[in-house]
Motif scaffolding. Structure first.
Motif, short mmCIF file in Angstrom:
data_model
loop_
_atom_site.label_atom_id
_atom_site.label_comp_id
_atom_site.label_asym_id
_atom_site.label_seq_id
_atom_site.Cartn_x
_atom_site.Cartn_y
_atom_site.Cartn_z
N ASP A 42 28.03 38.94 35.99
CA ASP A 42 27.85 38.59 34.57
C ASP A 42 28.89 39.29 33.69
OD1 ASP A 42 25.70 36.90 35.02
OD2 ASP A 42 24.24 38.53 34.91
N THR A 43 29.74 40.09 34.31
CA THR A 43 30.79 40.81 33.58
C THR A 43 32.13 40.12 33.82
OG1 THR A 43 29.62 42.91 33.87
CG2 THR A 43 31.98 43.03 33.34
N HIS A 44 32.89 39.92 32.74
CA HIS A 44 34.23 39.35 32.89
C HIS A 44 35.21 40.47 33.21
CE1 HIS A 44 32.94 35.43 31.64
NE2 HIS A 44 32.48 35.87 30.49
N LEU A 45 35.38 40.76 34.49
CA LEU A 45 36.32 41.80 34.88
C LEU A 45 37.73 41.43 34.42
CD1 LEU A 45 35.13 42.61 38.52
CD2 LEU A 45 34.67 43.91 36.42
N ARG A 46 38.48 42.43 34.01
CA ARG A 46 39.87 42.22 33.61
C ARG A 46 40.77 42.39 34.82
NH1 ARG A 46 41.20 45.11 27.86
NH2 ARG A 46 39.80 43.87 26.54
N LEU A 47 41.65 41.41 35.02
CA LEU A 47 42.61 41.48 36.12
C LEU A 47 43.97 41.00 35.63
CD1 LEU A 47 40.37 39.99 38.97
CD2 LEU A 47 41.01 42.40 38.69
N ASP A 48 45.01 41.50 36.27
CA ASP A 48 46.36 41.03 35.94
C ASP A 48 47.09 40.60 37.21
OD1 ASP A 48 47.06 43.42 37.17
OD2 ASP A 48 47.77 44.39 35.33
N GLY A 49 48.28 40.05 37.04
CA GLY A 49 49.04 39.55 38.18
C GLY A 49 49.33 40.61 39.22
N PRO A 50 49.87 41.78 38.82
CA PRO A 50 50.18 42.80 39.82
C PRO A 50 48.95 43.27 40.60
CG PRO A 50 51.40 43.23 37.81
CD PRO A 50 50.45 42.11 37.50
N THR A 51 47.80 43.35 39.94
CA THR A 51 46.58 43.78 40.64
C THR A 51 46.13 42.72 41.64
OG1 THR A 51 45.91 45.11 38.74
CG2 THR A 51 44.21 44.55 40.34
N LEU A 52 46.17 41.45 41.23
CA LEU A 52 45.82 40.37 42.15
C LEU A 52 46.81 40.32 43.32
CD1 LEU A 52 44.82 37.65 39.58
CD2 LEU A 52 43.31 38.63 41.32
N ALA A 53 48.09 40.53 43.02
CA ALA A 53 49.08 40.57 44.10
C ALA A 53 48.76 41.70 45.07
CB ALA A 53 50.48 40.74 43.52
N GLY A 54 48.34 42.84 44.54
CA GLY A 54 47.96 43.96 45.40
C GLY A 54 46.77 43.64 46.28
N ILE A 55 45.79 42.91 45.72
CA ILE A 55 44.62 42.51 46.49
C ILE A 55 45.02 41.57 47.63
CG2 ILE A 55 42.50 41.13 46.39
CD1 ILE A 55 42.07 42.29 43.54
N TYR A 56 45.88 40.61 47.32
CA TYR A 56 46.24 39.60 48.32
C TYR A 56 47.31 40.07 49.32
CZ TYR A 56 43.14 35.99 46.62
OH TYR A 56 42.01 35.26 46.31
N THR A 57 47.94 41.20 49.06
CA THR A 57 48.84 41.78 50.07
C THR A 57 48.16 42.90 50.85
OG1 THR A 57 49.73 43.38 48.47
CG2 THR A 57 50.93 41.29 48.75
N GLY A 58 46.97 43.33 50.39
CA GLY A 58 46.26 44.41 51.05
C GLY A 58 46.61 45.78 50.53
N ALA A 59 47.47 45.86 49.52
CA ALA A 59 47.81 47.16 48.93
C ALA A 59 46.64 47.73 48.14
CB ALA A 59 49.04 47.02 48.02
N ILE A 60 45.78 46.87 47.63
CA ILE A 60 44.56 47.28 46.92
C ILE A 60 43.39 46.79 47.76
CG2 ILE A 60 43.17 46.98 44.84
CD1 ILE A 60 45.81 46.63 43.30
N ARG A 61 42.58 47.72 48.27
CA ARG A 61 41.56 47.35 49.25
C ARG A 61 40.13 47.47 48.74
NH1 ARG A 61 40.86 44.71 51.95
NH2 ARG A 61 39.97 45.57 53.86
N GLN A 62 39.85 48.36 47.78
CA GLN A 62 38.48 48.56 47.30
C GLN A 62 38.35 48.12 45.84
OE1 GLN A 62 39.83 51.28 49.23
NE2 GLN A 62 38.76 50.36 50.99
N TRP A 63 37.13 47.72 45.50
CA TRP A 63 36.89 47.27 44.13
C TRP A 63 37.02 48.40 43.11
CZ3 TRP A 63 37.04 42.72 42.04
CH2 TRP A 63 36.85 41.58 42.83
N ASP A 64 36.83 49.63 43.53
CA ASP A 64 36.98 50.74 42.58
C ASP A 64 38.37 51.39 42.68
OD1 ASP A 64 36.69 51.96 45.06
OD2 ASP A 64 35.23 53.45 44.38
N ALA A 65 39.34 50.66 43.22
CA ALA A 65 40.71 51.18 43.30
C ALA A 65 41.22 51.52 41.91
CB ALA A 65 41.62 50.15 43.95
#
Length: 359
Positions: A126-149
């Motif tokens: 129910d929360t609109h989390l804020r995300l940007d391109g570099p963070t999404l890129a990090g998620i999809y490359t595996g550089a960012i692995r946890q939600w509390d990164a």
């Protein structure tokens, strides 16, 4: 050389084109009595709209049957180029190389759509989390692995994020949604641009737990059944997203603002870039630098050969595609039902001109 008129001239000229187009469509209702079938396949984002269009058009033109396929944008482009379908539906325009190899195939915008970034994070949907391109890129490359990164936490101060692995979901089929999503990552993140770029299919990095699925509905179902997952979905599946109770991200646009995929923000994103649309209409509407714009916006294309083997079929294609873009209360309702917006005047005129080139 193509000249862009001032707004008043463009609106007046487009109004005249609309009047003529309506006349063509009305004439077609009585001019073609023979039974015919038009075939369409491609974009799963466009499929709900094409299904609605097909039923409505056949009511007006009982002699015309339109088959609708939901096979992904890459398949739509491929099938149209090969001549196996009359209309390839795509959220992506043809590449430069394909356009050079197949100059007889045109890319005709019919409407404007968008993609949303959605997630299933227990307690935060129910929360609109804020995300940007570099963070999404990090998620999809595996550089960012946890939600509390730290990168995600920095964008969402005060939000209690779980220490849990992220499950990235992506399309495994050739998808215009992938094309648009990876354009966003490419335009916003230099490291993604240099390593992966954008296309309807890409070499997704091997991230532990990542899930590949087919179709927009496949992404919805994967997110629904997989806690802590994230993915990208075409806006025409908004009802399915709501039914699955998924969260929707506020994305950082080119002006540095975090915005939601509202109708106003999508409209602003398209309006800020659409005036640049060239005669062949292959243009990205992603990541506008203007304020108040949603960054994941795209044209919805009909990919069609200008050189049809039969004049009667060519006429049916022209009449159907013209009908889809003619402004009317009915067409506005069709677009609103899937959260699309109509073409602005400059693009409308270009699409009309391209449709008339089909012979």
């Amino acid at each position: 050389m193509h000249t862009i008129c001032n707004p008043d001239q463009l609106v007046a000229r487009t109004a005249a084109r609309v009047t003529m187009a309506i006349g063509v469509v009305l004439f077609a209702a009585s001019a073609h009595a023979q039974q015919s079938t038009l075939t369409e396949t491609g974009s799963t984002l466009l499929a709900p709209l094409f299904t609605t269009w097909s039923a409505a058009y056949t009511k007006l033109h009982p002699q015309v049957h339109i088959t609708v396929g939901s096979t992904g944008s890459a398949a739509g482009i491929e099938q149209a180029i090969a001549g196996r379908v009359n209309i390839g539906a795509s959220d992506a325009y043809m590449s430069d190389s394909d356009s050079m190899k197949h100059p007889q195939v045109i890319n005709v915008p019919l409407a404007i759509a968008a993609q949303t970034v959605n997630y299933n994070v227990p307690g935060l949907n129910d929360t609109h989390l804020r995300l940007d391109g570099p963070t999404l890129a990090g998620i999809y490359t595996g550089a960012i692995r946890q939600w509390d990164a730290p990168a995600i936490a920095a964008l969402n101060p005060g939000v209690h994020l779980p220490h849990h692995d992220i499950v990235p979901v992506h399309r495994g089929d050739g998808s215009g949604d992938t094309f648009v999503f990876t354009q966003f990552l490419t335009f916003s993140t230099p490291s993604w641009e240099s390593a992966l770029g954008y296309d309807t299919t890409i070499a997704w990095p091997a991230v532990p737990g990542a899930v590949a699925v087919s179709g927009n509905l496949g992404v919805v179902n994967a997110l629904k059944t997989t806690p802590y997952s994230i993915g990208y979905i075409g806006v025409s599946y908004a009802a399915d997203i709501d039914s699955a109770k998924l969260g929707t991200a506020a994305l950082k646009n080119g002006a540095g603002e975090f915005v939601l995929p509202t109708r106003d923000n999508i409209t602003a994103g398209a309006a800020s870039l659409a005036v640049r649309t060239p005669p062949d209409e292959r243009l990205s509407l992603v990541f506008s630098p203007a304020s108040g714009t949603y960054p994941l916006v795209n044209y919805e294309y009909a990919v069609v050969s200008k050189q049809q083997p039969d004049a009667a079929v060519a006429a049916q294609i022209r009449e159907f595609l013209t009908w889809t873009i003619v402004p009317s209360d009915e067409n506005a309702t069709f677009l609103q039902s899937v959260h699309f917006i109509p073409l602005p005047p400059h693009t409308w005129e270009l699409s009309y001109q391209q449709i008339q080139s089909i012979k």
